[in-house]
Enzyme design. Structure first.
Site, PDB file in Angstrom:
ATOM      1  N   TYR A 145      -3.113 -23.398  -1.240  1.00  0.00           N
ATOM      2  CA  TYR A 145      -4.356 -24.118  -1.461  1.00  0.00           C
ATOM      3  C   TYR A 145      -5.465 -23.143  -1.845  1.00  0.00           C
ATOM      4  O   TYR A 145      -6.598 -23.265  -1.411  1.00  0.00           O
ATOM      5  CB  TYR A 145      -4.709 -24.892  -0.189  1.00  0.00           C
ATOM      6  CG  TYR A 145      -5.751 -25.963  -0.344  1.00  0.00           C
ATOM      7  CD1 TYR A 145      -5.947 -26.635  -1.545  1.00  0.00           C
ATOM      8  CD2 TYR A 145      -6.557 -26.325   0.734  1.00  0.00           C
ATOM      9  CE1 TYR A 145      -6.900 -27.621  -1.669  1.00  0.00           C
ATOM     10  CE2 TYR A 145      -7.518 -27.315   0.630  1.00  0.00           C
ATOM     11  CZ  TYR A 145      -7.688 -27.959  -0.581  1.00  0.00           C
ATOM     12  OH  TYR A 145      -8.645 -28.946  -0.695  1.00  0.00           O
ATOM     13  N   ASP A 181      -2.052 -12.858   9.192  1.00  0.00           N
ATOM     14  CA  ASP A 181      -2.626 -13.730   8.175  1.00  0.00           C
ATOM     15  C   ASP A 181      -3.638 -14.653   8.859  1.00  0.00           C
ATOM     16  O   ASP A 181      -3.258 -15.596   9.562  1.00  0.00           O
ATOM     17  CB  ASP A 181      -1.518 -14.536   7.497  1.00  0.00           C
ATOM     18  CG  ASP A 181      -2.026 -15.344   6.302  1.00  0.00           C
ATOM     19  OD1 ASP A 181      -3.169 -15.118   5.882  1.00  0.00           O
ATOM     20  OD2 ASP A 181      -1.257 -16.188   5.792  1.00  0.00           O
ATOM     21  N   GLY A 185      -2.765 -21.337   6.483  1.00  0.00           N
ATOM     22  CA  GLY A 185      -2.409 -22.526   5.719  1.00  0.00           C
ATOM     23  C   GLY A 185      -1.076 -23.099   6.145  1.00  0.00           C
ATOM     24  O   GLY A 185      -0.767 -23.208   7.330  1.00  0.00           O
ATOM     25  N   GLY A 187       1.795 -21.712   5.629  1.00  0.00           N
ATOM     26  CA  GLY A 187       2.762 -20.653   5.859  1.00  0.00           C
ATOM     27  C   GLY A 187       3.403 -20.055   4.628  1.00  0.00           C
ATOM     28  O   GLY A 187       4.377 -19.309   4.739  1.00  0.00           O
ATOM     29  N   ILE A 206      -6.358 -23.343  12.407  1.00  0.00           N
ATOM     30  CA  ILE A 206      -7.019 -24.276  13.309  1.00  0.00           C
ATOM     31  C   ILE A 206      -6.504 -25.691  13.100  1.00  0.00           C
ATOM     32  O   ILE A 206      -7.018 -26.631  13.687  1.00  0.00           O
ATOM     33  CB  ILE A 206      -8.548 -24.252  13.118  1.00  0.00           C
ATOM     34  CG1 ILE A 206      -8.923 -24.575  11.674  1.00  0.00           C
ATOM     35  CG2 ILE A 206      -9.118 -22.907  13.553  1.00  0.00           C
ATOM     36  CD1 ILE A 206     -10.426 -24.772  11.458  1.00  0.00           C
ATOM     37  N   SER A 207      -5.470 -25.843  12.258  1.00  0.00           N
ATOM     38  CA  SER A 207      -4.936 -27.162  11.936  1.00  0.00           C
ATOM     39  C   SER A 207      -3.559 -27.360  12.547  1.00  0.00           C
ATOM     40  O   SER A 207      -2.618 -26.620  12.246  1.00  0.00           O
ATOM     41  CB  SER A 207      -4.846 -27.333  10.412  1.00  0.00           C
ATOM     42  OG  SER A 207      -4.068 -28.468  10.079  1.00  0.00           O
ATOM     43  N   GLN A 210      -1.003 -28.209   9.768  1.00  0.00           N
ATOM     44  CA  GLN A 210      -0.530 -27.020   9.055  1.00  0.00           C
ATOM     45  C   GLN A 210       0.482 -26.257   9.896  1.00  0.00           C
ATOM     46  O   GLN A 210       1.490 -25.772   9.382  1.00  0.00           O
ATOM     47  CB  GLN A 210      -1.703 -26.112   8.700  1.00  0.00           C
ATOM     48  CG  GLN A 210      -2.575 -26.625   7.577  1.00  0.00           C
ATOM     49  CD  GLN A 210      -3.651 -25.634   7.164  1.00  0.00           C
ATOM     50  OE1 GLN A 210      -4.098 -24.809   7.969  1.00  0.00           O
ATOM     51  NE2 GLN A 210      -4.081 -25.712   5.924  1.00  0.00           N
ATOM     52  N   CYS A 364     -14.919 -29.242  -9.438  1.00  0.00           N
ATOM     53  CA  CYS A 364     -14.754 -27.837  -9.052  1.00  0.00           C
ATOM     54  C   CYS A 364     -14.194 -27.009 -10.204  1.00  0.00           C
ATOM     55  O   CYS A 364     -14.616 -25.871 -10.429  1.00  0.00           O
ATOM     56  CB  CYS A 364     -13.839 -27.722  -7.840  1.00  0.00           C
ATOM     57  SG  CYS A 364     -14.616 -28.172  -6.274  1.00  0.00           S
TER      58      CYS A 364
END
Length: 393
Positions: A145, A181, A185, A187, A206-207, A210, A364
């Site tokens: 991501y 890391d 994300g 992984g 923190i997810s 994930q 974006c």
């Protein structure tokens, strides 16, 4: 790029309200865009096709939030949102600041909105949205991501694998090394580094969503994942360290603390690679629409923000900008999403959500195409390498 039109614009022009008031708002907006080659109901792919005449007032009164929300509500269409965004930013067109923006700016300067207690908001609001939306958007192998590296890549999958190889080569990974890391994300980097470079990896996120995905991805490899805030890292000694697409959530008030944590957990002869997007000028706030719908507390760092926060802690060995590659990455994500959107659960992802995701990705993309946004890889060492550090390109 040839994009599939999201709608048949010609069939949607109905129930248009014509008033002298809306005509006044329109004239103001036309004047604002006069040097951008952006027209209302014009023939170009980047022109705005207005479906609701309330659009003009909504944008001028509500700023970027009004522009994004009115698109989500179907008040306007555009065949190439990325080219629209490109022209807005390239011509430095700024929508009027509303009271909500002023309030947010004041709050950011007074309070630390990226505190440890509030950091989990990012995980719950965006990264815990559901792995399915990211699987529909990102490359399937590594679920990256962040920006791909398109130097010799023919497609998104190759660009992300090349990015991972670039990171590992810049770090000089060797078998047996310990790699941290920060913000791992799903992984992908941990998987790639452990499999191809035979290193031991610890990833923090923190997810919870994930974490589950990353653990399944890396089964059988020398990899460990932990749900943790970066501030909880306390004196572990790693040979190498990465943070890829995470400092954007740290916030300017916490940059110095972030680098202090990184230094405390890296060996004296270690290497730290920081990969992040950033703007051309320092800021403490996020675009209002982005803050509401995408990243609750995301702030694009500047080069000066990064370098000043790292002073006396690290020696900057290398700075690499390949921000133009993010335009291609975001367009490729949009193409994946557009192709897979029909298979998503409509009870979770309705049409308004899909328009939101489309707007996010393509607007974006225009930001990077205009070079208003950049992508940097910083390579740091605690004391500098004798003879310098030769990094991969």
């Amino acid at each position: 790029m040839q994009e599939k039109d999201l709608t048949d614009i010609s069939t949607k022009k109905k129930n248009v309200i014509t008033t002298n008031d809306s005509a006044t708002w329109k004239r103001i907006l036309v004047d604002l865009l006069k040097n951008s080659d952006i027209q209302f109901d014009g023939p170009n792919d980047w022109d705005i096709q207005v479906m609701n005449e309330g659009f003009y007032k909504r944008v001028l009164v509500e700023g970027s939030l009004g522009l994004g929300e009115s698109y989500m509500d179907g008040w306007w269409e555009c065949k190439r949102l990325d080219l629209l965004s490109y022209r807005i930013l390239k011509n430095k067109i700024e929508l009027p600041t509303n009271w909500s923006d002023i309030f947010r700016i004041a709050i950011q300067y007074v309070y630390n909105l990226e505190s440890k207690a509030r950091a989990l908001i990012v995980g719950s609001k965006h990264y815990n949205t559901g792995n399915d939306i990211f699987e529909a958007t990102l490359d399937p192998m590594y679920m990256q991501y962040t920006c791909g590296y398109w130097k010799d890549a023919k497609n998104l999958d190759e660009s992300q694998e090349h990015k991972l190889r670039l990171v590992c080569e810049k770090l000089g990974l060797k078998p047996g090394m310990k790699l941290l890391d920060i913000g791992c994300g799903w992984g992908g980097l941990a998987y790639y580094a452990a499999k191809n470079y035979k290193v031991s990896v610890v990833g923090i996120t923190i997810s919870v969503e994930q974490l589950k995905y990353a653990e399944e991805k890396c089964k059988g490899l020398d990899v460990e994942f932990v749900v943790s805030d970066y501030r909880d890292l306390n004196g572990y000694q790693f040979d190498r360290m990465t943070s890829i697409g995470m400092i954007e959530h740290v916030g300017p008030n916490n940059y110095r603390n972030f680098f202090e944590v990184a230094r405390r957990n890296l060996k004296d002869d270690g290497i730290f690679l920081l990969h992040c997007l950033g703007g051309t000028k320092p800021t403490k706030i996020c675009d209002e629409w982005t803050a509401k719908y995408i990243f609750s507390m995301g702030v694009s760092p500047s080069i000066s923000g990064i370098t000043s926060a790292s002073e006396l802690l690290f020696n900057l060995e290398d700075l690499h900008n390949f921000g133009a590659d993010y335009d291609r990455t975001l367009v490729a994500w949009y193409e994946n999403f557009n192709k897979n959107a029909s298979s998503l659960d409509t009870s979770k992802y309705d049409d308004r959500f899909k328009r939101m995701w489309t707007y996010y990705l393509l607007m974006c993309a225009g930001g990077f195409k205009s070079r208003s946004l950049n992508l940097w890889q910083f390579v740091f060492t605690p004391h500098g390498f004798d003879g310098g550090l030769r990094v991969a390109r």
